[in-house]
Design a protein around this motif. Structure first.
Motif, PDB file in Angstrom:
ATOM      1  N   ASP A 126      42.303 -19.239 -13.275  1.00  0.00           N
ATOM      2  CA  ASP A 126      41.760 -18.085 -12.539  1.00  0.00           C
ATOM      3  C   ASP A 126      42.645 -16.858 -12.747  1.00  0.00           C
ATOM      4  O   ASP A 126      42.141 -15.750 -12.961  1.00  0.00           O
ATOM      5  CB  ASP A 126      41.642 -18.399 -11.048  1.00  0.00           C
ATOM      6  N   ASP A 127      43.956 -17.047 -12.685  1.00  0.00           N
ATOM      7  CA  ASP A 127      44.884 -15.930 -12.882  1.00  0.00           C
ATOM      8  C   ASP A 127      44.785 -15.375 -14.300  1.00  0.00           C
ATOM      9  O   ASP A 127      44.765 -14.151 -14.491  1.00  0.00           O
ATOM     10  CB  ASP A 127      46.317 -16.379 -12.600  1.00  0.00           C
ATOM     11  N   LEU A 128      44.694 -16.258 -15.289  1.00  0.00           N
ATOM     12  CA  LEU A 128      44.592 -15.798 -16.672  1.00  0.00           C
ATOM     13  C   LEU A 128      43.282 -15.046 -16.913  1.00  0.00           C
ATOM     14  O   LEU A 128      43.255 -14.031 -17.613  1.00  0.00           O
ATOM     15  CB  LEU A 128      44.722 -16.973 -17.638  1.00  0.00           C
ATOM     16  N   ARG A 129      42.180 -15.529 -16.307  1.00  0.00           N
ATOM     17  CA  ARG A 129      40.895 -14.822 -16.436  1.00  0.00           C
ATOM     18  C   ARG A 129      40.967 -13.443 -15.773  1.00  0.00           C
ATOM     19  O   ARG A 129      40.420 -12.467 -16.295  1.00  0.00           O
ATOM     20  CB  ARG A 129      39.777 -15.650 -15.824  1.00  0.00           C
ATOM     21  N   LYS A 130      41.631 -13.377 -14.627  1.00  0.00           N
ATOM     22  CA  LYS A 130      41.799 -12.093 -13.934  1.00  0.00           C
ATOM     23  C   LYS A 130      42.596 -11.122 -14.804  1.00  0.00           C
ATOM     24  O   LYS A 130      42.203  -9.957 -14.974  1.00  0.00           O
ATOM     25  CB  LYS A 130      42.509 -12.318 -12.600  1.00  0.00           C
ATOM     26  N   LYS A 131      43.692 -11.587 -15.377  1.00  0.00           N
ATOM     27  CA  LYS A 131      44.509 -10.736 -16.249  1.00  0.00           C
ATOM     28  C   LYS A 131      43.720 -10.299 -17.482  1.00  0.00           C
ATOM     29  O   LYS A 131      43.838  -9.156 -17.930  1.00  0.00           O
ATOM     30  CB  LYS A 131      45.776 -11.476 -16.679  1.00  0.00           C
ATOM     31  N   GLN A 132      42.905 -11.211 -18.008  1.00  0.00           N
ATOM     32  CA  GLN A 132      42.089 -10.893 -19.175  1.00  0.00           C
ATOM     33  C   GLN A 132      41.085  -9.799 -18.826  1.00  0.00           C
ATOM     34  O   GLN A 132      40.912  -8.839 -19.587  1.00  0.00           O
ATOM     35  CB  GLN A 132      41.363 -12.150 -19.641  1.00  0.00           C
ATOM     36  N   ALA A 133      40.435  -9.906 -17.671  1.00  0.00           N
ATOM     37  CA  ALA A 133      39.449  -8.912 -17.257  1.00  0.00           C
ATOM     38  C   ALA A 133      40.108  -7.553 -17.007  1.00  0.00           C
ATOM     39  O   ALA A 133      39.532  -6.510 -17.328  1.00  0.00           O
ATOM     40  CB  ALA A 133      38.730  -9.389 -15.999  1.00  0.00           C
ATOM     41  N   GLU A 134      41.295  -7.570 -16.439  1.00  0.00           N
ATOM     42  CA  GLU A 134      42.002  -6.324 -16.126  1.00  0.00           C
ATOM     43  C   GLU A 134      42.598  -5.659 -17.363  1.00  0.00           C
ATOM     44  O   GLU A 134      42.959  -4.487 -17.316  1.00  0.00           O
ATOM     45  CB  GLU A 134      43.112  -6.597 -15.105  1.00  0.00           C
ATOM     46  N   SER A 135      42.698  -6.399 -18.458  1.00  0.00           N
ATOM     47  CA  SER A 135      43.343  -5.853 -19.657  1.00  0.00           C
ATOM     48  C   SER A 135      42.519  -4.744 -20.308  1.00  0.00           C
ATOM     49  O   SER A 135      43.059  -3.899 -21.002  1.00  0.00           O
ATOM     50  CB  SER A 135      43.594  -6.958 -20.683  1.00  0.00           C
ATOM     51  N   GLY A 136      41.194  -4.776 -20.078  1.00  0.00           N
ATOM     52  CA  GLY A 136      40.330  -3.773 -20.670  1.00  0.00           C
ATOM     53  C   GLY A 136      40.037  -4.013 -22.139  1.00  0.00           C
ATOM     54  O   GLY A 136      39.365  -3.217 -22.786  1.00  0.00           O
ATOM     55  N   ARG A 137      40.526  -5.112 -22.672  1.00  0.00           N
ATOM     56  CA  ARG A 137      40.284  -5.418 -24.081  1.00  0.00           C
ATOM     57  C   ARG A 137      38.916  -6.074 -24.247  1.00  0.00           C
ATOM     58  O   ARG A 137      38.415  -6.742 -23.357  1.00  0.00           O
ATOM     59  CB  ARG A 137      41.355  -6.357 -24.613  1.00  0.00           C
ATOM     60  N   LYS A 138      38.328  -5.880 -25.404  1.00  0.00           N
ATOM     61  CA  LYS A 138      37.040  -6.474 -25.710  1.00  0.00           C
ATOM     62  C   LYS A 138      37.236  -7.968 -25.961  1.00  0.00           C
ATOM     63  O   LYS A 138      38.108  -8.381 -26.716  1.00  0.00           O
ATOM     64  CB  LYS A 138      36.437  -5.815 -26.951  1.00  0.00           C
ATOM     65  N   ILE A 139      36.419  -8.765 -25.306  1.00  0.00           N
ATOM     66  CA  ILE A 139      36.501 -10.212 -25.440  1.00  0.00           C
ATOM     67  C   ILE A 139      35.498 -10.662 -26.504  1.00  0.00           C
ATOM     68  O   ILE A 139      34.316 -10.352 -26.431  1.00  0.00           O
ATOM     69  CB  ILE A 139      36.189 -10.920 -24.107  1.00  0.00           C
ATOM     70  N   ILE A 140      35.968 -11.390 -27.475  1.00  0.00           N
ATOM     71  CA  ILE A 140      35.113 -11.898 -28.540  1.00  0.00           C
ATOM     72  C   ILE A 140      35.161 -13.415 -28.478  1.00  0.00           C
ATOM     73  O   ILE A 140      36.228 -14.023 -28.499  1.00  0.00           O
ATOM     74  CB  ILE A 140      35.594 -11.425 -29.923  1.00  0.00           C
ATOM     75  N   SER A 141      34.000 -14.024 -28.382  1.00  0.00           N
ATOM     76  CA  SER A 141      33.966 -15.481 -28.392  1.00  0.00           C
ATOM     77  C   SER A 141      33.015 -15.932 -29.495  1.00  0.00           C
ATOM     78  O   SER A 141      31.979 -15.312 -29.737  1.00  0.00           O
ATOM     79  CB  SER A 141      33.520 -16.031 -27.044  1.00  0.00           C
ATOM     80  N   LYS A 142      33.402 -16.988 -30.143  1.00  0.00           N
ATOM     81  CA  LYS A 142      32.585 -17.529 -31.219  1.00  0.00           C
ATOM     82  C   LYS A 142      31.706 -18.638 -30.656  1.00  0.00           C
ATOM     83  O   LYS A 142      32.169 -19.430 -29.845  1.00  0.00           O
ATOM     84  CB  LYS A 142      33.493 -18.087 -32.319  1.00  0.00           C
ATOM     85  N   PRO A 143      30.459 -18.719 -31.093  1.00  0.00           N
ATOM     86  CA  PRO A 143      29.619 -19.824 -30.621  1.00  0.00           C
ATOM     87  C   PRO A 143      30.147 -21.153 -31.162  1.00  0.00           C
ATOM     88  O   PRO A 143      30.791 -21.203 -32.212  1.00  0.00           O
ATOM     89  CB  PRO A 143      28.243 -19.500 -31.202  1.00  0.00           C
ATOM     90  N   LEU A 144      29.878 -22.218 -30.433  1.00  0.00           N
ATOM     91  CA  LEU A 144      30.302 -23.532 -30.879  1.00  0.00           C
ATOM     92  C   LEU A 144      29.576 -23.914 -32.152  1.00  0.00           C
ATOM     93  O   LEU A 144      28.411 -23.556 -32.349  1.00  0.00           O
ATOM     94  CB  LEU A 144      30.007 -24.575 -29.800  1.00  0.00           C
ATOM     95  N   LYS A 145      30.258 -24.627 -33.006  1.00  0.00           N
ATOM     96  CA  LYS A 145      29.636 -25.092 -34.238  1.00  0.00           C
ATOM     97  C   LYS A 145      28.691 -26.251 -33.897  1.00  0.00           C
ATOM     98  O   LYS A 145      29.036 -27.104 -33.076  1.00  0.00           O
ATOM     99  CB  LYS A 145      30.689 -25.591 -35.220  1.00  0.00           C
ATOM    100  N   PRO A 146      27.542 -26.284 -34.533  1.00  0.00           N
ATOM    101  CA  PRO A 146      26.653 -27.424 -34.292  1.00  0.00           C
ATOM    102  C   PRO A 146      27.287 -28.702 -34.841  1.00  0.00           C
ATOM    103  O   PRO A 146      28.012 -28.669 -35.835  1.00  0.00           O
ATOM    104  CB  PRO A 146      25.382 -27.066 -35.051  1.00  0.00           C
ATOM    105  N   ARG A 147      26.999 -29.795 -34.181  1.00  0.00           N
ATOM    106  CA  ARG A 147      27.549 -31.071 -34.636  1.00  0.00           C
ATOM    107  C   ARG A 147      26.884 -31.479 -35.937  1.00  0.00           C
ATOM    108  O   ARG A 147      25.681 -31.333 -36.106  1.00  0.00           O
ATOM    109  CB  ARG A 147      27.312 -32.143 -33.594  1.00  0.00           C
ATOM    110  N   SER A 148      27.673 -31.982 -36.843  1.00  0.00           N
ATOM    111  CA  SER A 148      27.113 -32.427 -38.120  1.00  0.00           C
ATOM    112  C   SER A 148      26.528 -33.827 -37.962  1.00  0.00           C
ATOM    113  O   SER A 148      26.910 -34.578 -37.067  1.00  0.00           O
ATOM    114  CB  SER A 148      28.186 -32.436 -39.205  1.00  0.00           C
ATOM    115  N   GLN A 149      25.607 -34.167 -38.821  1.00  0.00           N
ATOM    116  CA  GLN A 149      24.989 -35.491 -38.767  1.00  0.00           C
ATOM    117  C   GLN A 149      26.027 -36.575 -39.043  1.00  0.00           C
ATOM    118  O   GLN A 149      25.961 -37.655 -38.479  1.00  0.00           O
ATOM    119  CB  GLN A 149      23.849 -35.578 -39.774  1.00  0.00           C
TER     120      GLN A 149
END
Length: 60
Positions: free
Chosen positions: A30-53
């Motif tokens: 929770d503290d790390l998420r709060k600090k991340q939100a307060e940083s003002g930096r753009k958050i980039i997240s990559k979608p999960l890779k689909p599982r291979s057969q």
């Protein structure tokens, strides 16, 4: 045995940080998420890779 002073300092800081939250992982996150939100930096997240057969067959 060889000691890395930078690594030791990182471990010390990490230990003190966890101790300040009584090692409560939810409170730490929770503290790390709060600090991340307060940083003002753009958050980039990559979608999960689909599982291979192949990996699905191994798990069955």
């Amino acid at each position: 045995m060889w000691k890395d002073s930078v690594l030791e300092e990182i471990h010390k800081i990490r230990e003190e940080y966890a101790q300040s939250f009584n090692y409560d992982l939810q409170a730490i996150c929770d503290d790390l998420r709060k600090k991340q939100a307060e940083s003002g930096r753009k958050i980039i997240s990559k979608p999960l890779k689909p599982r291979s057969q192949k990996s699905e067959k191994v798990q069955q």
